[in-house]
Scaffold this motif. Structure first.
Motif, short mmCIF file in Angstrom:
data_model
loop_
_atom_site.label_atom_id
_atom_site.label_comp_id
_atom_site.label_asym_id
_atom_site.label_seq_id
_atom_site.Cartn_x
_atom_site.Cartn_y
_atom_site.Cartn_z
N ASN A 57 0.80 -1.23 0.00
CA ASN A 57 0.00 0.00 0.00
C ASN A 57 0.83 1.28 0.00
O ASN A 57 0.30 2.37 0.19
CB ASN A 57 -0.97 0.01 1.19
CG ASN A 57 -0.25 -0.23 2.52
OD1 ASN A 57 0.96 -0.06 2.61
ND2 ASN A 57 -1.01 -0.62 3.54
N LYS A 58 2.14 1.13 -0.18
CA LYS A 58 3.02 2.30 -0.24
C LYS A 58 4.01 2.08 -1.38
O LYS A 58 4.59 1.00 -1.50
CB LYS A 58 3.77 2.50 1.08
CG LYS A 58 2.85 2.63 2.30
CD LYS A 58 3.65 2.57 3.59
CE LYS A 58 2.74 2.57 4.81
NZ LYS A 58 1.91 1.34 4.87
N ILE A 59 4.22 3.11 -2.19
CA ILE A 59 5.11 2.97 -3.36
C ILE A 59 6.08 4.15 -3.42
O ILE A 59 5.66 5.31 -3.41
CB ILE A 59 4.30 2.90 -4.67
CG1 ILE A 59 3.40 1.66 -4.68
CG2 ILE A 59 5.24 2.87 -5.87
CD1 ILE A 59 2.51 1.56 -5.90
N LEU A 60 7.37 3.81 -3.47
CA LEU A 60 8.43 4.80 -3.65
C LEU A 60 9.06 4.57 -5.02
O LEU A 60 9.44 3.45 -5.35
CB LEU A 60 9.49 4.64 -2.55
CG LEU A 60 10.81 5.40 -2.74
CD1 LEU A 60 10.59 6.90 -2.58
CD2 LEU A 60 11.87 4.91 -1.75
N ILE A 61 9.17 5.62 -5.82
CA ILE A 61 9.86 5.54 -7.10
C ILE A 61 11.01 6.54 -7.06
O ILE A 61 10.81 7.73 -6.77
CB ILE A 61 8.91 5.85 -8.28
CG1 ILE A 61 7.81 4.78 -8.35
CG2 ILE A 61 9.69 5.88 -9.60
CD1 ILE A 61 6.76 5.05 -9.39
N ILE A 62 12.21 6.04 -7.35
CA ILE A 62 13.40 6.88 -7.21
C ILE A 62 14.45 6.45 -8.23
O ILE A 62 14.53 5.26 -8.59
CB ILE A 62 13.96 6.80 -5.76
CG1 ILE A 62 15.08 7.81 -5.54
CG2 ILE A 62 14.41 5.38 -5.42
CD1 ILE A 62 15.46 7.97 -4.06
N ASN A 63 15.24 7.41 -8.70
CA ASN A 63 16.31 7.09 -9.65
C ASN A 63 17.35 6.20 -8.98
O ASN A 63 17.80 6.49 -7.87
CB ASN A 63 16.96 8.37 -10.16
CG ASN A 63 18.08 8.10 -11.14
OD1 ASN A 63 19.23 7.96 -10.76
ND2 ASN A 63 17.73 8.01 -12.42
#
Length: 370
Positions: free
Chosen positions: A253-259
């Motif tokens: 239920n939690k999404i982190l998108i990072i380079n």
């Protein structure tokens, strides 16, 4: 036995074989290079630690057939200190070997070649063809997560699981689990075996990023890899691999998108002081996300440029394991899926690598020591 060969060519082949030798073994004969001429102008060179046997071929000018078991350290030291030139090897009686170079010669003691362990041809085998490039990708995507556990030796290798629809290659050290899937490696036979970490490292050092095929034969106990002029025979790890599919959660239920590269550098910057405590803390929220770390007398934090969806959360990870994961995923942006700070988190490329391969990585968070 008598032959002539280039010093540099021979040294190159010996270096490729060296990592098979177990420097702590109790059998002196296994601390040798086993040289044998059974076909004109072809020298077979073999090393073994009883679990892994590797053979390569070198083109030479052979004068007589025969074999010799030469102590590895003496032979490598000699070759390292001789400039490129033709060398003449002559096996003499009473286990003596003469090596003649341009302005001198060595006379060294060797072992009886009769003492060297003989490996038998694998029987009742099945086989599959995989390109060097494919096998190298399998190793690079899984090897970093292989375990080192004396109690559970099955996790000290990579699981190869191949069927008619897809192939999965799995590794875990209990903190990280990697499932690398390919849709272009298929077999009508259901293939399932575990290859040891040492074997995979040896393969990695000898494979090239080419479309040339590796011929893999296997039975219940052993497998062999035949490519170009090299052959590796190894014992399989015996046992039942953990049911990895049962621990892959499909609800987050939690999404982190990072380079990916940016995240690696951020971790390295904030962990500069933490030589003993290899932990980072992520404080994630929609408004602002932060990474921090500390040592006993020092502390560092940095705000992150990223995209985050979900409720705020504070979660900790082993920084070394996280860098290992990020360094071995081939993509620009990482998708980090989180349930809570106690359950495994899922990492995947934000965009698919290709339509023929997929990678999924789980990592367990660690308790905040702050």
């Amino acid at each position: 036995m008598k032959f002539i060969t280039s010093s540099n060519d021979l040294l190159k082949e010996l270096k490729a074989l060296f990592n098979v030798i177990n420097l702590n073994n109790k059998l002196p004969i296994l601390e040798t290079f086993y040289l044998k001429i059974k076909k004109k102008n072809i020298l077979n060179i073999t090393v073994s630690d009883l679990e892994i046997t590797m053979t390569t071929k070198l083109r030479i000018n052979s004068i007589n057939y025969g074999s010799a078991a030469i102590p590895y350290k003496i032979l490598i030291d000699i070759l390292k200190n001789i400039p490129e030139q033709p060398l003449t090897f002559i096996k003499e009686i009473d286990n003596k070997l003469k090596i003649i170079y341009q302005n001198g010669e060595y006379n060294i003691s060797i072992y009886s070649s009769e003492e060297y362990p003989k490996y038998s041809i694998l029987e009742n085998t099945n086989s599959i063809l995989i390109s060097e490039k494919q096998l190298l990708n399998i190793i690079n995507n899984t090897l970093f997560a292989v375990g080192n556990d004396d109690i559970r030796p099955v996790i000290n290798g990579v699981l190869f699981e191949i069927n008619s629809k897809m192939s999965n290659f799995v590794s875990t050290n209990t903190t990280i689990l990697v499932k690398y899937t390919r849709k272009d490696i298929l077999s009508n036979n259901k293939i399932k075996f575990i290859i040891s970490k040492k074997t995979l490292n040896i393969l990695k050092n000898n494979l090239e990023n080419s479309d040339e095929y590796v011929y893999i034969s296997y039975n219940k106990l052993n497998t062999s890899f035949l490519f170009k002029k090299k052959k590796i025979i190894c014992s399989l790890i015996n046992g039942i691999y953990p049911n990895y599919l049962s621990i892959i959660n499909n609800f987050y239920n939690k999404i982190l998108i990072i380079n990916r590269n940016y995240f690696i550098n951020s971790i390295k910057r904030v962990t500069y002081f933490s030589k003993i405590i290899t932990q980072i803390i992520l404080n994630l929220s929609k408004n602002q996300s932060k990474i921090s770390s500390w040592d006993y007398n020092n502390k560092a934090f940095e705000y992150l440029f990223c995209s985050y969806e979900g409720d705020p959360i504070k979660i900790g990870f082993n920084s070394k394991f996280l860098i290992d994961i990020l360094s071995n995923i081939n993509c620009d942006d990482i998708k980090f899926e989180i349930l809570d700070n106690k359950s495994s988190c899922k990492l995947t490329p934000n965009l698919s690598i290709s339509n023929i391969e997929e990678i999924l990585i789980l990592i367990m968070p660690i308790k905040d020591k702050d």
